[in-house]
Design an enzyme around this catalytic site. Structure first.
Site, mmCIF file in Angstrom:
data_model
loop_
_atom_site.group_PDB
_atom_site.id
_atom_site.type_symbol
_atom_site.label_atom_id
_atom_site.label_comp_id
_atom_site.label_asym_id
_atom_site.label_seq_id
_atom_site.Cartn_x
_atom_site.Cartn_y
_atom_site.Cartn_z
ATOM 1 N N PHE A 175 -90.881 -6.482 36.376
ATOM 2 C CA PHE A 175 -92.104 -7.182 36.776
ATOM 3 C C PHE A 175 -93.233 -6.769 35.836
ATOM 4 O O PHE A 175 -93.363 -5.598 35.482
ATOM 5 C CB PHE A 175 -92.451 -6.872 38.234
ATOM 6 C CG PHE A 175 -93.586 -7.710 38.742
ATOM 7 C CD1 PHE A 175 -93.426 -9.075 38.917
ATOM 8 C CD2 PHE A 175 -94.825 -7.150 39.009
ATOM 9 C CE1 PHE A 175 -94.485 -9.879 39.365
ATOM 10 C CE2 PHE A 175 -95.886 -7.940 39.460
ATOM 11 C CZ PHE A 175 -95.713 -9.300 39.635
ATOM 12 N N ASP B 154 -88.955 1.251 41.671
ATOM 13 C CA ASP B 154 -89.853 0.294 42.310
ATOM 14 C C ASP B 154 -89.028 -0.478 43.336
ATOM 15 O O ASP B 154 -88.121 -1.228 42.966
ATOM 16 C CB ASP B 154 -90.463 -0.634 41.259
ATOM 17 C CG ASP B 154 -91.459 -1.632 41.854
ATOM 18 O OD1 ASP B 154 -91.380 -1.913 43.071
ATOM 19 O OD2 ASP B 154 -92.304 -2.138 41.091
ATOM 20 N N TYR C 15 -95.949 -6.079 51.457
ATOM 21 C CA TYR C 15 -96.245 -7.431 51.961
ATOM 22 C C TYR C 15 -95.086 -8.396 51.769
ATOM 23 O O TYR C 15 -95.226 -9.579 52.035
ATOM 24 C CB TYR C 15 -97.525 -7.988 51.337
ATOM 25 C CG TYR C 15 -97.630 -7.942 49.834
ATOM 26 C CD1 TYR C 15 -96.945 -8.838 49.027
ATOM 27 C CD2 TYR C 15 -98.459 -7.019 49.209
ATOM 28 C CE1 TYR C 15 -97.074 -8.808 47.652
ATOM 29 C CE2 TYR C 15 -98.596 -6.970 47.837
ATOM 30 C CZ TYR C 15 -97.905 -7.878 47.058
ATOM 31 O OH TYR C 15 -98.032 -7.831 45.686
ATOM 32 N N LYS C 16 -93.955 -7.886 51.298
ATOM 33 C CA LYS C 16 -92.784 -8.753 51.158
ATOM 34 C C LYS C 16 -91.905 -8.577 52.403
ATOM 35 O O LYS C 16 -92.266 -9.014 53.482
ATOM 36 C CB LYS C 16 -92.055 -8.416 49.862
ATOM 37 C CG LYS C 16 -92.914 -8.630 48.608
ATOM 38 C CD LYS C 16 -92.163 -8.220 47.351
ATOM 39 C CE LYS C 16 -93.069 -8.272 46.113
ATOM 40 N NZ LYS C 16 -93.406 -9.645 45.717
ATOM 41 N N ARG D 170 -86.692 -19.753 42.944
ATOM 42 C CA ARG D 170 -86.391 -18.462 43.561
ATOM 43 C C ARG D 170 -86.484 -18.598 45.077
ATOM 44 O O ARG D 170 -87.525 -18.987 45.608
ATOM 45 C CB ARG D 170 -87.381 -17.410 43.051
ATOM 46 C CG ARG D 170 -86.993 -15.989 43.420
ATOM 47 C CD ARG D 170 -87.980 -14.990 42.855
ATOM 48 N NE ARG D 170 -89.232 -15.000 43.606
ATOM 49 C CZ ARG D 170 -90.068 -13.961 43.692
ATOM 50 N NH1 ARG D 170 -89.793 -12.828 43.053
ATOM 51 N NH2 ARG D 170 -91.185 -14.052 44.378
#
Lengths: 410, 410
Positions: free
Chosen positions: B127, B196, B221-222, B368
């Site tokens: 990322f 991560d 928040y995922k 995705r």
């Protein structure tokens, strides 16, 4: 100095041009809240706004809210609203992260504007986080930290000074420094400077653009009433933005955050100061909280602040023998607080809290009272001082339940 | 591979041990939400909890809430709760700030554990924020960054490698790396490593302690459903904590934060990773959101995740000619998402959203789809795939309203 009376306090309330603003806040009954310089009171409309954001935007619109509900723009929009309260034209303030993180950003980036200089000046009596971050940045960049009072900065300015970092108002004593003169002196020495406006934003006008400030940071949960841990903000003058070389190169500060490039290219303007995904719920509370300032003149806010702090100083001189003030008598030299120096200040603070007067203690001997001009009445300040007088006269603070523990501090 | 049918999906729902968990979330009617890997859905009880914190704690108890309502302990308490979901014993996870900020903390501190080594390895396909922060830290500390796929890390490990920073699951392809083997290889080379877990926490078990991880960061928040911009977290193994030399020396990480000392002395344990005042409202939402995990077994969560992603891969192979998967077929090698590679992926994503199927687009050619096992049903995934099949077969994505704009990305 005129000896104050309760009826003069009542008269001041009757003439107060901000009297109607108190109704915008949810102030609990039976409390006189003199700690708005630690955590500002709740603006009454904030809960409804949060409910909408949580249930409508997060719950229903879900991830599409980033575009559909303007989440992406929030750090810039809130930044501009704060900017308007501290004299910054739009496009120079960004909201996000904590004051500590913003300090790290600003100190590092300012030092990089003066790569041939190796001294960082800060206030040895400043708020601890300001000093700790100065030390950390100095270590990473190979700088030397020099500590001095803002009033003596000229004594240490020379051509090795890269940057200076001061607070506009001393968090402990409430002393307000001469920001225009200090900024000018630092610039004359070829250095740059950042102001910490934690104890200035929301209680006084501040002319960041007007005084030619380079940068600033600030807290949003004190006089801005943004809620506990509300995201902080940073200001970087437009003239420095293109050269701004920030250490926290988060994806949201990229020139094209959605292109997912492997190398960092900073966005133009203040948006390069974005880091990661900001805490949207906390930032929305702050955004809503700022509504209370929409129709207010910060000069009027400041005038009331001066009147309230003057009332305290006058009362202490007249009725509180043995109590001195750590806060300057000259109104131009103080912020929106009065710190009274007294023996057993910790226990006295606790005794006051037990009687509904919320102030705070600062080691070793200060009772720190903050005066948020938007929601305090003169007469309740008077009544709080009468309670303080009684606590001191009767020594009711000797009750063992008021003995020292830990008090939250900011 | 068995050719999937709607009735097999219905049968899977009937046998789903997590079927009752969906009722814990507020899922909007008419939406199939396949973007919980970007922003998790709202747990239904969160609004009431926030109302209590805003009106009762902030509004009424005001600054006393730091002690009276446990605000001070929140970053540790929430950290421990997250730790329980990723295999970390208490006292090793702290909640706060954004993932980008936590990465900066961890990368700097890990590099300082190996001062005689000068190479930082990261994933060139990771990322963007992970790569940008690696570059920034390397620059500050004088390190060289080497980019390599996690699967090839052994090819670049030597005695100059100080630290390695990888994601456990590739955000784009959904490929899951062999964390135990990679950790072991890095340790064998004398280096330290951070994971991560943005795309792992909350959708699979992860044994941070068990694999001997040095450090980790993660997003909340995922799959943890903490709300937009919920504060991130970092893990530091207990054995490293006493030597942990973090760059963001905020006042809350001080050994005695209330003593207001001018010099920084880090707190013992994970509390030294505290920085400034955390965003309490956002962190409270996360704290409440974690309740949905209280009685869940992460192995059961993972089993459902595998079943959902398998359904997608089987469906695509059977019914979506020309569509390939960027996500590995081996279930052990994938996270909780499937990324389908297809022409006009952007427009197809928009066409799906218009029909209530929320996924996201990742440049240049990926649709995705994330599969949050706590609130998705097999049959709605089936129905979403039927819509995708229809969009592709009818080319309804050619509608000009689906043309490319900006989509939020995380």
């Amino acid at each position: 100095m005129s000896e104050p009376t309760r009826s003069s306090a009542e008269a001041a309330d009757a003439a107060d041009p901000l009297a109607h603003v108190r109704a915008r806040f949810a102030i609990p009954a039976g409390t006189t809240y003199l700690d708005g310089n630690s955590l500002g009171a709740l603006p009454a409309h904030v809960p409804a706004r949060l409910k909408t954001v949580i249930e409508g935007e997060w719950g229903t619109d879900l991830v599409t809210s980033w575009n559909a509900n303007g989440w992406w723009e929030l750090p810039v929009r809130v930044g501009d609203r704060i900017g308007a309260l501290v004299g910054a034209a739009p496009g120079q303030v960004l909201c996000g992260d904590s004051t500590s993180v913003q300090l790290f950003q600003v100190l590092t980036a300012l030092a990089r504007l003066r790569p041939d200089r190796h001294t960082l000046i800060t206030d040895g009596a400043g708020f601890p986080t300001d000093q700790y971050l100065a030390d950390s940045v100095a270590r990473l960049l190979g700088l030397t930290v020099v500590r001095v009072s803002p009033s003596d900065v000229e004594s240490v300015l020379d051509d090795d000074v890269a940057l200076v970092a001061f607070s506009a108002v001393d968090y402990r004593t409430g002393e307000r420094w001469d920001a225009p003169a200090i900024t000018e002196a630092v610039h004359a020495a070829g250095a740059v400077l950042t102001w910490d406006l934690a104890h200035a934003a929301g209680c006084m006008p501040f002319g960041l653009d007007e005084i030619g400030a380079d940068a600033a940071v600030g807290c949003s949960y004190k006089y801005l009433n943004g809620g506990p841990g509300a995201p902080a903000w940073l200001y970087v003058a437009q003239r420095h933005q293109d050269a701004l070389d920030l250490p926290l190169t988060g994806w949201q500060g990229h020139a094209e955050p959605f292109a997912l490039e492997p190398s960092y290219r900073p966005a133009g303007g203040i948006e390069r100061a974005r880091v990661g995904t900001p805490p949207l719920l906390s930032m929305t509370a702050l955004d809503a909280a700022l509504d209370v300032f929409d129709d207010l003149d910060m000069n009027v806010v400041r005038a009331k602040s001066e009147a309230l702090t003057q009332l305290v100083l006058d009362y202490a001189a007249a009725y509180l023998p043995g109590v001195t003030s750590a806060t300057p008598a000259d109104p131009r030299r103080r912020g929106s607080q009065v710190s009274l120096r007294l023996e057993h200040a910790y226990e006295v603070t606790q005794a006051l809290i037990a009687r509904g007067v919320i102030g705070d203690f600062r080691a070793p001997d200060l009772l720190r009272l903050g005066f948020a001009p938007l929601y305090l009445r003169h007469v309740e300040v008077w009544d709080a001082l009468e309670i303080l007088r009684d606590v001191l006269a009767t020594e009711s603070w000797r009750d063992p339940s008021f003995a020292r523990g830990n008090a939250a501090v900011t």
